[in-house]
Design a protein around this motif. Structure first.
Motif, PDB file in Angstrom:
ATOM      1  N   SER A  64       0.603  -1.107  -0.045  1.00  0.00           N
ATOM      2  CA  SER A  64      -0.064   0.130   0.140  1.00  0.00           C
ATOM      3  C   SER A  64       1.044   1.138  -0.011  1.00  0.00           C
ATOM      4  O   SER A  64       0.743   2.331  -0.645  1.00  0.00           O
ATOM      5  CB  SER A  64      -0.913  -0.182   1.220  1.00  0.00           C
ATOM      6  N   THR A  65       1.944   1.061   0.882  1.00  0.00           N
ATOM      7  CA  THR A  65       2.819   2.196   0.832  1.00  0.00           C
ATOM      8  C   THR A  65       3.505   2.582  -0.486  1.00  0.00           C
ATOM      9  O   THR A  65       3.622   3.551  -0.864  1.00  0.00           O
ATOM     10  CB  THR A  65       3.821   2.153   2.076  1.00  0.00           C
ATOM     11  N   GLN A  68       0.994   3.828  -3.284  1.00  0.00           N
ATOM     12  CA  GLN A  68       0.688   5.099  -3.044  1.00  0.00           C
ATOM     13  C   GLN A  68       1.703   5.992  -3.628  1.00  0.00           C
ATOM     14  O   GLN A  68       1.615   7.172  -4.144  1.00  0.00           O
ATOM     15  CB  GLN A  68       0.510   5.525  -1.545  1.00  0.00           C
ATOM     16  N   ALA A  69       2.787   5.669  -3.323  1.00  0.00           N
ATOM     17  CA  ALA A  69       4.271   6.384  -4.039  1.00  0.00           C
ATOM     18  C   ALA A  69       4.484   6.275  -5.424  1.00  0.00           C
ATOM     19  O   ALA A  69       5.011   7.184  -6.140  1.00  0.00           O
ATOM     20  CB  ALA A  69       5.442   6.140  -3.198  1.00  0.00           C
ATOM     21  N   PRO A  71       1.855   4.536  -8.132  1.00  0.00           N
ATOM     22  CA  PRO A  71       0.887   4.054  -8.685  1.00  0.00           C
ATOM     23  C   PRO A  71       0.895   3.354  -9.825  1.00  0.00           C
ATOM     24  O   PRO A  71       0.184   2.397 -10.350  1.00  0.00           O
ATOM     25  CB  PRO A  71      -0.543   4.994  -8.338  1.00  0.00           C
ATOM     26  N   GLU A  74       2.110  -0.617  -9.998  1.00  0.00           N
ATOM     27  CA  GLU A  74       1.247  -1.610  -8.721  1.00  0.00           C
ATOM     28  C   GLU A  74       1.629  -3.210  -8.933  1.00  0.00           C
ATOM     29  O   GLU A  74       2.033  -3.785  -8.226  1.00  0.00           O
ATOM     30  CB  GLU A  74      -0.259  -1.457  -8.845  1.00  0.00           C
TER      31      GLU A  74
END
Length: 172
Positions: A64-65, A68-69, A71, A74
């Motif tokens: 997730s971290t 977020q940085a 995207p 992924e």
């Protein structure tokens, strides 16, 4: 996110307790037989089963971290983090050994055997499965009982105090 916060607090408390016991643990050596018996007791009560989700939860948090940085990456992030998590999975055995060592130092060989025997039995398994339900029901019963006792204590005390000191009832 709330689950992670609770998990983090639980993990932190576990690590603090483990660190505190580590000094004691090094002072007292345990035998392989004690570890084996402790593992039986731990397995019977499921003492470490709540730790099964630590690595998957950490992996989800890391993913997730990173997502977020970045995207746009992924798929790569998920693949790399999953691969790294799988490579760290064997370290779970270290936690099991530490738990067994703590149990071996806390309980005697006979106590560990008795724990394993009881919780491995049908009655022990039933206690583990249904004990929390019974405890919840007992807590409900205690709450109802306390409410009734509180009501009666107030009413009877009020009557006696009214008679003794001639108190007047509050305006309705």
């Amino acid at each position: 996110m709330i689950k992670f916060a609770g998990f983090g607090r639980t993990l932190a408390a576990t690590l603090i307790v483990s660190a505190g016991l580590a000094g004691v643990a090094k002072a007292q050596e345990v035998t392989d037989e004690q570890i084996k018996t402790a593992r039986s007791a731990i397995d019977a009560i499921g003492a470490t089963s709540s730790f099964d989700n630590i690595l998957p939860s950490l992996a989800m948090r890391v993913k997730s971290t990173f997502v977020q940085a970045s995207p746009n990456h992924e798929a790569e992030i998920n693949a790399v983090v999953d691969e790294q998590a799988l490579s760290l999975a064997p370290r779970r055995a270290d936690l099991e050994k530490e738990a067994a060592t703590i149990y071996a130092k806390t309980f005697t060989q006979d106590e560990l055997k008795a724990i394993a025997d009881f919780y491995g039995s049908a009655v022990g398994k039933k206690l583990l499965a249904d004990g929390p339900i019974a405890t919840r029901e007992i807590m409900k019963a205690a709450e109802i009982w306390a409410t009734g006792v509180d009501r009666d204590l107030r009413a009877e005390s009020s009557k006696k105090l009214d008679a003794m000191v001639g108190a007047t009832k509050p305006a309705e």
